[in-house]
Write a protein that holds these residues in place. Sequence first.
Motif, PDB file in Angstrom:
ATOM      1  N   PRO A 127       0.833  -1.213   0.000  1.00  0.00           N
ATOM      2  CA  PRO A 127       0.000   0.000   0.000  1.00  0.00           C
ATOM      3  C   PRO A 127       0.869   1.266   0.000  1.00  0.00           C
ATOM      4  O   PRO A 127       1.815   1.368   0.771  1.00  0.00           O
ATOM      5  N   GLU A 128       0.539   2.191  -0.876  1.00  0.00           N
ATOM      6  CA  GLU A 128       1.294   3.443  -0.931  1.00  0.00           C
ATOM      7  C   GLU A 128       0.869   4.359   0.209  1.00  0.00           C
ATOM      8  O   GLU A 128      -0.256   4.296   0.686  1.00  0.00           O
ATOM      9  N   GLY A 129       1.798   5.193   0.639  1.00  0.00           N
ATOM     10  CA  GLY A 129       1.496   6.169   1.678  1.00  0.00           C
ATOM     11  C   GLY A 129       1.515   5.606   3.086  1.00  0.00           C
ATOM     12  O   GLY A 129       1.081   6.281   4.018  1.00  0.00           O
ATOM     13  N   GLN A 130       2.006   4.372   3.253  1.00  0.00           N
ATOM     14  CA  GLN A 130       2.046   3.767   4.587  1.00  0.00           C
ATOM     15  C   GLN A 130       3.450   3.270   4.933  1.00  0.00           C
ATOM     16  O   GLN A 130       3.604   2.267   5.617  1.00  0.00           O
ATOM     17  N   ASN A 131       4.456   4.006   4.480  1.00  0.00           N
ATOM     18  CA  ASN A 131       5.838   3.589   4.716  1.00  0.00           C
ATOM     19  C   ASN A 131       6.187   3.481   6.197  1.00  0.00           C
ATOM     20  O   ASN A 131       7.058   2.708   6.570  1.00  0.00           O
ATOM     21  N   GLY A 132       5.527   4.229   7.036  1.00  0.00           N
ATOM     22  CA  GLY A 132       5.838   4.209   8.462  1.00  0.00           C
ATOM     23  C   GLY A 132       5.198   3.066   9.237  1.00  0.00           C
ATOM     24  O   GLY A 132       5.551   2.820  10.390  1.00  0.00           O
ATOM     25  N   TRP A 133       4.262   2.343   8.622  1.00  0.00           N
ATOM     26  CA  TRP A 133       3.575   1.256   9.310  1.00  0.00           C
ATOM     27  C   TRP A 133       4.526   0.103   9.578  1.00  0.00           C
ATOM     28  O   TRP A 133       5.384  -0.230   8.763  1.00  0.00           O
ATOM     29  N   LYS A 134       4.390  -0.509  10.763  1.00  0.00           N
ATOM     30  CA  LYS A 134       5.208  -1.661  11.134  1.00  0.00           C
ATOM     31  C   LYS A 134       4.302  -2.857  11.382  1.00  0.00           C
ATOM     32  O   LYS A 134       3.322  -2.738  12.134  1.00  0.00           O
ATOM     33  N   PRO A 135       4.614  -4.010  10.794  1.00  0.00           N
ATOM     34  CA  PRO A 135       3.801  -5.203  11.041  1.00  0.00           C
ATOM     35  C   PRO A 135       3.890  -5.670  12.500  1.00  0.00           C
ATOM     36  O   PRO A 135       3.006  -6.350  12.996  1.00  0.00           O
ATOM     37  N   HIS A 136       4.965  -5.269  13.179  1.00  0.00           N
ATOM     38  CA  HIS A 136       5.173  -5.616  14.578  1.00  0.00           C
ATOM     39  C   HIS A 136       6.030  -4.512  15.171  1.00  0.00           C
ATOM     40  O   HIS A 136       6.830  -3.889  14.479  1.00  0.00           O
ATOM     41  N   GLU A 137       5.879  -4.253  16.453  1.00  0.00           N
ATOM     42  CA  GLU A 137       6.604  -3.136  17.074  1.00  0.00           C
ATOM     43  C   GLU A 137       8.120  -3.251  16.923  1.00  0.00           C
ATOM     44  O   GLU A 137       8.825  -2.250  16.920  1.00  0.00           O
ATOM     45  N   ARG A 138       8.647  -4.477  16.789  1.00  0.00           N
ATOM     46  CA  ARG A 138      10.097  -4.656  16.654  1.00  0.00           C
ATOM     47  C   ARG A 138      10.520  -4.816  15.191  1.00  0.00           C
ATOM     48  O   ARG A 138      11.683  -5.050  14.915  1.00  0.00           O
ATOM     49  N   SER A 139       9.599  -4.664  14.281  1.00  0.00           N
ATOM     50  CA  SER A 139       9.895  -4.812  12.855  1.00  0.00           C
ATOM     51  C   SER A 139      10.394  -3.515  12.253  1.00  0.00           C
ATOM     52  O   SER A 139      10.213  -2.434  12.814  1.00  0.00           O
ATOM     53  N   MET A 140      10.983  -3.650  11.071  1.00  0.00           N
ATOM     54  CA  MET A 140      11.304  -2.461  10.270  1.00  0.00           C
ATOM     55  C   MET A 140      10.004  -1.874   9.752  1.00  0.00           C
ATOM     56  O   MET A 140       8.992  -2.574   9.667  1.00  0.00           O
ATOM     57  N   GLU A 141      10.049  -0.624   9.374  1.00  0.00           N
ATOM     58  CA  GLU A 141       8.872   0.018   8.794  1.00  0.00           C
ATOM     59  C   GLU A 141       8.587  -0.558   7.410  1.00  0.00           C
ATOM     60  O   GLU A 141       9.490  -1.019   6.724  1.00  0.00           O
ATOM     61  N   MET A 142       7.313  -0.506   7.015  1.00  0.00           N
ATOM     62  CA  MET A 142       6.869  -1.058   5.744  1.00  0.00           C
ATOM     63  C   MET A 142       7.693  -0.536   4.566  1.00  0.00           C
ATOM     64  O   MET A 142       8.065  -1.297   3.678  1.00  0.00           O
ATOM     65  N   GLY A 143       7.992   0.748   4.551  1.00  0.00           N
ATOM     66  CA  GLY A 143       8.744   1.324   3.440  1.00  0.00           C
ATOM     67  C   GLY A 143      10.113   0.699   3.278  1.00  0.00           C
ATOM     68  O   GLY A 143      10.553   0.415   2.163  1.00  0.00           O
ATOM     69  N   LYS A 144      10.780   0.469   4.380  1.00  0.00           N
ATOM     70  CA  LYS A 144      12.115  -0.135   4.326  1.00  0.00           C
ATOM     71  C   LYS A 144      12.024  -1.615   3.958  1.00  0.00           C
ATOM     72  O   LYS A 144      12.845  -2.116   3.183  1.00  0.00           O
ATOM     73  N   LEU A 145      11.020  -2.316   4.487  1.00  0.00           N
ATOM     74  CA  LEU A 145      10.834  -3.730   4.134  1.00  0.00           C
ATOM     75  C   LEU A 145      10.541  -3.890   2.639  1.00  0.00           C
ATOM     76  O   LEU A 145      11.104  -4.760   1.979  1.00  0.00           O
ATOM     77  N   ALA A 146       9.681  -3.037   2.110  1.00  0.00           N
ATOM     78  CA  ALA A 146       9.338  -3.102   0.684  1.00  0.00           C
ATOM     79  C   ALA A 146      10.561  -2.783  -0.171  1.00  0.00           C
ATOM     80  O   ALA A 146      10.799  -3.438  -1.200  1.00  0.00           O
ATOM     81  N   ALA A 147      11.345  -1.801   0.238  1.00  0.00           N
ATOM     82  CA  ALA A 147      12.559  -1.457  -0.510  1.00  0.00           C
ATOM     83  C   ALA A 147      13.568  -2.604  -0.471  1.00  0.00           C
ATOM     84  O   ALA A 147      14.273  -2.857  -1.451  1.00  0.00           O
ATOM     85  N   LEU A 148      13.617  -3.310   0.636  1.00  0.00           N
ATOM     86  CA  LEU A 148      14.496  -4.466   0.757  1.00  0.00           C
ATOM     87  C   LEU A 148      14.085  -5.550  -0.245  1.00  0.00           C
ATOM     88  O   LEU A 148      14.929  -6.108  -0.957  1.00  0.00           O
ATOM     89  N   VAL A 149      12.800  -5.822  -0.327  1.00  0.00           N
ATOM     90  CA  VAL A 149      12.294  -6.801  -1.301  1.00  0.00           C
ATOM     91  C   VAL A 149      12.653  -6.356  -2.724  1.00  0.00           C
ATOM     92  O   VAL A 149      13.054  -7.163  -3.561  1.00  0.00           O
ATOM     93  N   ALA A 150      12.550  -5.070  -2.987  1.00  0.00           N
ATOM     94  CA  ALA A 150      12.812  -4.541  -4.329  1.00  0.00           C
ATOM     95  C   ALA A 150      14.292  -4.577  -4.699  1.00  0.00           C
ATOM     96  O   ALA A 150      14.629  -4.768  -5.865  1.00  0.00           O
TER      97      ALA A 150
END
Length: 154
Positions: free
Chosen positions: A47-70
């Motif tokens: 989802p766009e616009g939700q880079n700051g969301w974390k699937p878990h409090e100790r996880s990386m933020e969504m934006g960084k996780l998605a960039a890692l996959v990319a």
Amino acid sequence: MSYMRNYLVVVRPEGLTGGSAMEFKRYFLEQLESEAEASRKVIERVPEGQNGWKPHERSMEMGKLAALVATMPGWVAVMIDHDELDLNGNGKAFQTKALETRAELLAALESGVAASRKALENTTEEHLMKTWRLKMDSQVLSEGPRTFTIRTAR
């Protein structure tokens, strides 16, 4: 048992038919295309616009996780084109940064896949058997034949 299976594949990848030995280059090219397809499917669902969301409090933020996959498919080119990666030296350019849009993520994926495809097509089996290392300053974090580091990086 899974580790041993992967290790045996690295030592001698088997063709899908007839059990004959497959070149590492061909094996890694096939794996790259498979990983790229799976990564595209994941990125298309981010989802766009939700880079700051974390699937878990100790996880990386969504934006960084998605960039890692990319960007992960592009790591193959780094392992082929360089003998080592120093996380505090030339590795700083490879640190993952969040990308803002799905289009940017897909562009990063395609760029990395293209670079890795080119590196694999232009390398030799002999080069793939040479040592590659991951370092932080003078400390070696990981070292082994490119065949092993490429296989275990995904």
